[in-house]
Write an enzyme that holds these catalytic residues in place. Structure first.
Site, short mmCIF file in Angstrom:
data_model
loop_
_atom_site.label_atom_id
_atom_site.label_comp_id
_atom_site.label_asym_id
_atom_site.label_seq_id
_atom_site.Cartn_x
_atom_site.Cartn_y
_atom_site.Cartn_z
N GLN A 123 41.07 21.83 19.35
CA GLN A 123 42.03 20.73 19.50
C GLN A 123 42.33 20.07 18.15
OE1 GLN A 123 43.56 20.13 22.40
NE2 GLN A 123 44.67 18.30 21.82
N ASP A 125 46.34 29.40 21.56
CA ASP A 125 47.27 28.43 20.99
C ASP A 125 48.36 29.11 20.17
OD1 ASP A 125 46.95 25.70 21.58
OD2 ASP A 125 45.21 25.49 20.24
N LYS A 169 43.29 19.62 30.16
CA LYS A 169 43.25 21.08 30.09
C LYS A 169 42.11 21.63 30.95
CE LYS A 169 45.53 21.09 25.60
NZ LYS A 169 45.52 21.36 24.15
N1 L34 Z 1 44.96 23.00 19.28
N2 L34 Z 1 45.86 20.90 19.49
C1 L34 Z 1 45.85 22.19 19.85
N3 L34 Z 1 46.71 22.71 20.76
C2 L34 Z 1 47.64 21.91 21.36
O1 L34 Z 1 48.52 22.43 22.19
C3 L34 Z 1 47.65 20.55 21.03
N4 L34 Z 1 48.50 19.64 21.64
C4 L34 Z 1 49.02 18.52 20.84
C5 L34 Z 1 47.85 17.84 20.15
N5 L34 Z 1 46.85 18.77 19.67
C6 L34 Z 1 46.76 20.06 20.06
C7 L34 Z 1 48.42 19.26 22.94
O2 L34 Z 1 47.80 19.88 23.78
C8 L34 Z 1 49.65 17.66 21.89
N6 L34 Z 1 49.15 18.15 23.17
C9 L34 Z 1 49.34 17.49 24.40
C10 L34 Z 1 48.88 18.02 25.59
C11 L34 Z 1 49.07 17.36 26.79
C12 L34 Z 1 49.73 16.17 26.82
C13 L34 Z 1 50.21 15.63 25.65
C14 L34 Z 1 50.01 16.28 24.45
C15 L34 Z 1 49.89 15.45 28.14
O3 L34 Z 1 49.30 15.82 29.11
N7 L34 Z 1 50.68 14.40 28.19
C16 L34 Z 1 50.90 13.61 29.38
C17 L34 Z 1 50.38 12.21 29.24
C18 L34 Z 1 48.94 12.14 28.87
C19 L34 Z 1 48.45 10.72 28.62
O4 L34 Z 1 48.31 9.98 29.58
O5 L34 Z 1 48.23 10.37 27.44
C20 L34 Z 1 52.40 13.56 29.63
O6 L34 Z 1 52.80 13.37 30.77
O7 L34 Z 1 53.16 13.69 28.66
#
Ligand code: L34
Length: 290
Positions: A96, A119, A52
């Site tokens: 988060q 959020d 982020k």
């Molecule tokens: N407050 N908490 C708050 N807001 C959110 O919107 C989230 N979330 C979830 C967990 N907690 C939170 C996220 O941001 C899940 N989440 C989230 C954000 C980004 C990614 C996955 C979950 C992401 O970038 N995923 C990548 C892979 C990352 C890796 O290598 O682990 C993808 O390509 O899916």
């Protein structure tokens, strides 16, 4: 089968946001500033929060990451939230999730100034979303809607099955897709751990959103041919052959389901990057709302 490329779509959205930031800079306006509060050192949370921050840099936002130790008390966290609420340079911020068990999540989310709640988790914003009053949409459901929209996937009149009733994904996406809105008007069935005839329901679905956090839960024999599959799950599975020591698995058994699907999101590179892009979009909105 067409891959719903969240990574590419998120990159496009970020380019669009960067253009808006340039415009703001030209007229000497307020540069969007997003802050993130992270309590503890959960590996996955750290990855997401760092992504982020990086995304902020990419589009020209200012960002602040506040990392607090695992043993932070609820009072200390509420104090940090109060500081962010008062800080006039911060346009939006997130806490988060998940939080350590000794902290009351509800209490924390209710302390966030709804105007800075990018959020969309504060009850005021959940209420507005539910009543179709313009507000911040939670980033993951918003990302799913945006992905469907940009791939011109029709939702009106379609049977949608959502698996998982979490406050941050399942519940809000079921509300949004059933609303009278662009990328809405669907007939939504919200399924969960007590659902009795899940396979019967998923076999009738034109669109399935899987958000329950069980790796490779949805199998090919549960899916109708031509269905659209949105995989929200992201689980780290131990894998000694990888440098990181783990691999990422979605809630969908990609191998069998992709053979049936018309469109499917990959993990990684699907919903995750979209979540981050929509968080930026909400932060831009927070500035524009001022
Ligand atoms: N407050 N908490 C708050 N807001 C959110 O919107 C989230 N979330 C979830 C967990 N907690 C939170 C996220 O941001 C899940 N989440 C989230 C954000 C980004 C990614 C996955 C979950 C992401 O970038 N995923 C990548 C892979 C990352 C890796 O290598 O682990 C993808 O390509 O899916």
């Amino acid at each position: 089968m067409i891959l719903l490329d969240g990574k590419k779509t998120a990159a496009t959205i970020k380019e669009e946001i960067a253009i808006e930031v340039e415009k703001i800079k030209k007229v000497g306006g307020k540069i969007p500033h997003l802050a993130a509060l992270l309590v503890g050192a959960d590996g996955a949370s750290l990855t997401y929060v760092n992504s982020k921050v990086k995304a902020c840099q990419k589009v020209g936002f200012n960002s602040t990451l506040i990392e607090l130790p695992d043993n932070t008390t609820e009072e200390q966290l509420l104090y940090e939230i109060e500081l962010l609420n008062r800080d006039t340079d911060i346009d939006g911020y997130i806490v988060q999730l998940p939080l350590p068990k000794h902290i009351d999540e509800q209490k924390v989310l209710m302390a966030v100034d709804p105007h800075k709640d990018v959020d969309g988790f504060h009850p005021t914003n959940v209420g507005k979303m539910t009543l179709e009053i313009p507000t911040f949409l939670p980033a993951t459901p918003y990302g799913i809607i945006e992905l469907l929209e940009r791939y011109a996937i029709e939702t009106s009149g379609k049977n949608v099955v959502v698996i998982g009733r979490s406050h941050i994904v399942g519940r809000p996406i079921s509300i949004l897709l059933s609303q009278k809105r662009k990328t809405g008007n669907a007939t939504v069935t919200l399924c969960h751990s007590r659902t009795r005839n899940l396979k019967e329901l998923t076999l009738k679905a034109d669109i399935i959103v899987v958000a329950l956090g069980i790796a490779e839960f949805l199998k090919g024999d549960m899916v109708k041919k031509g269905a659209v599959i949105i995989d929200v799950g992201i689980t780290r599975i131990k894998d000694k052959s990888r440098k990181s020591g783990y691999r990422l698995a979605g809630d969908v058994d990609f191998e069998s389901v992709s053979k049936k699907a018309s469109y499917i999101t990959p993990v990684p590179g699907g919903v995750g990057p979209m979540t981050i892009a929509m968080l930026l979009k909400n932060t831009l909105l927070a500035v524009q709302n001022k």
